[in-house]
Design an enzyme around this catalytic site. Structure first.
Site, short mmCIF file in Angstrom:
data_model
loop_
_atom_site.label_atom_id
_atom_site.label_comp_id
_atom_site.label_asym_id
_atom_site.label_seq_id
_atom_site.Cartn_x
_atom_site.Cartn_y
_atom_site.Cartn_z
N ALA A 161 0.74 -1.09 0.12
CA ALA A 161 -0.15 0.06 -0.05
C ALA A 161 0.50 1.24 -0.29
O ALA A 161 2.13 0.96 0.76
CB ALA A 161 -0.95 -0.08 1.56
N ASP A 162 0.20 2.54 -0.42
CA ASP A 162 1.08 3.50 -0.21
C ASP A 162 -0.38 5.29 -0.01
O ASP A 162 -0.74 5.05 -0.66
CB ASP A 162 1.52 3.99 -1.67
CG ASP A 162 2.49 5.28 -1.98
OD1 ASP A 162 3.54 5.20 -0.76
OD2 ASP A 162 2.29 6.03 -1.95
N THR A 163 0.46 5.50 0.94
CA THR A 163 -0.82 6.17 1.44
C THR A 163 -0.09 7.58 1.27
O THR A 163 0.89 7.99 1.52
CB THR A 163 -1.52 6.33 2.56
OG1 THR A 163 -1.77 4.81 2.55
CG2 THR A 163 -2.88 7.01 2.88
#
Length: 193
Positions: free
Chosen positions: A71-73
């Site tokens: 994931a990348d936020t």
């Protein structure tokens, strides 16, 4: 179930996976180039970066049967990315920009196993109340904002700043659980066997 790998060092993501009932997973955090084309939309950016992280974890893990979750936020205010602050002054400036405004938190989520790969993204709107300079500096002195995108963590003291959230609360913490659940089901993972 096959081996599961979380391609992240984030303690919040580990906590959220466990909350979803996924407790048997390994941590693998490959180093990847996090640069991106500024012409991309915020959703395209987080999807591309999560895909890059997942593919790097697959290469590093070398187990094609393992299910990799990456994931990348990012936090965006008017399409301007607010990353992790590098100084207390930068954290203050970010909190000033967010004060009394609504911003977007976007997470790109990629799952890969064998020849199957899926990448999606989720967006959550977060509204902050107006913040005084004293509140901002007091919060910064706690140390909480210094390792968080947008200079705040909704699961900590910054929860006192939030007047509204539209979307997945867990997305703001870094892992949209509703989206993860749907994607896992497409990979044959049963969360409610």
């Amino acid at each position: 179930m096959n081996r599961m790998i979380l391609a992240s060092q984030s303690p919040r993501r580990r906590q959220l996976l466990a909350q979803a009932g996924l407790v048997d997973f390994e941590i693998l955090s490959p180093s990847v180039d996090e640069s991106y084309d500024p012409a991309l939309s915020p959703a395209e950016i987080v999807r591309a970066l999560s895909r890059r992280k997942a593919e790097a974890a697959v290469r590093q893990g070398r187990d094609l049967e393992a299910l990799v979750i990456a994931a990348d936020t990012m936090v965006f205010l008017d399409d301007l990315r607010l990353g992790k602050p590098h100084s207390q002054q930068e954290a203050f400036d970010m909190l000033t920009a967010l004060s009394g405004r609504t911003h977007e938190v976007l997470t790109g989520l990629t799952l890969i196993r064998g020849g199957q790969a899926e990448t999606q993204s989720d967006a959550t709107s977060v509204e902050f109340r107006p913040l005084s300079d004293q509140e901002k500096w007091s919060y910064i002195r706690t140390g909480e904002p210094m390792d968080k995108a947008g200079a705040y963590g909704v699961q900590g003291k910054a929860a006192l700043f939030v007047t509204g959230i539209r979307g997945d609360y867990f997305n703001v913490m870094g892992l949209p659980l509703h989206l993860l659940g749907r994607m896992l089901s497409g990979f044959g993972v049963e969360l409610f066997p």
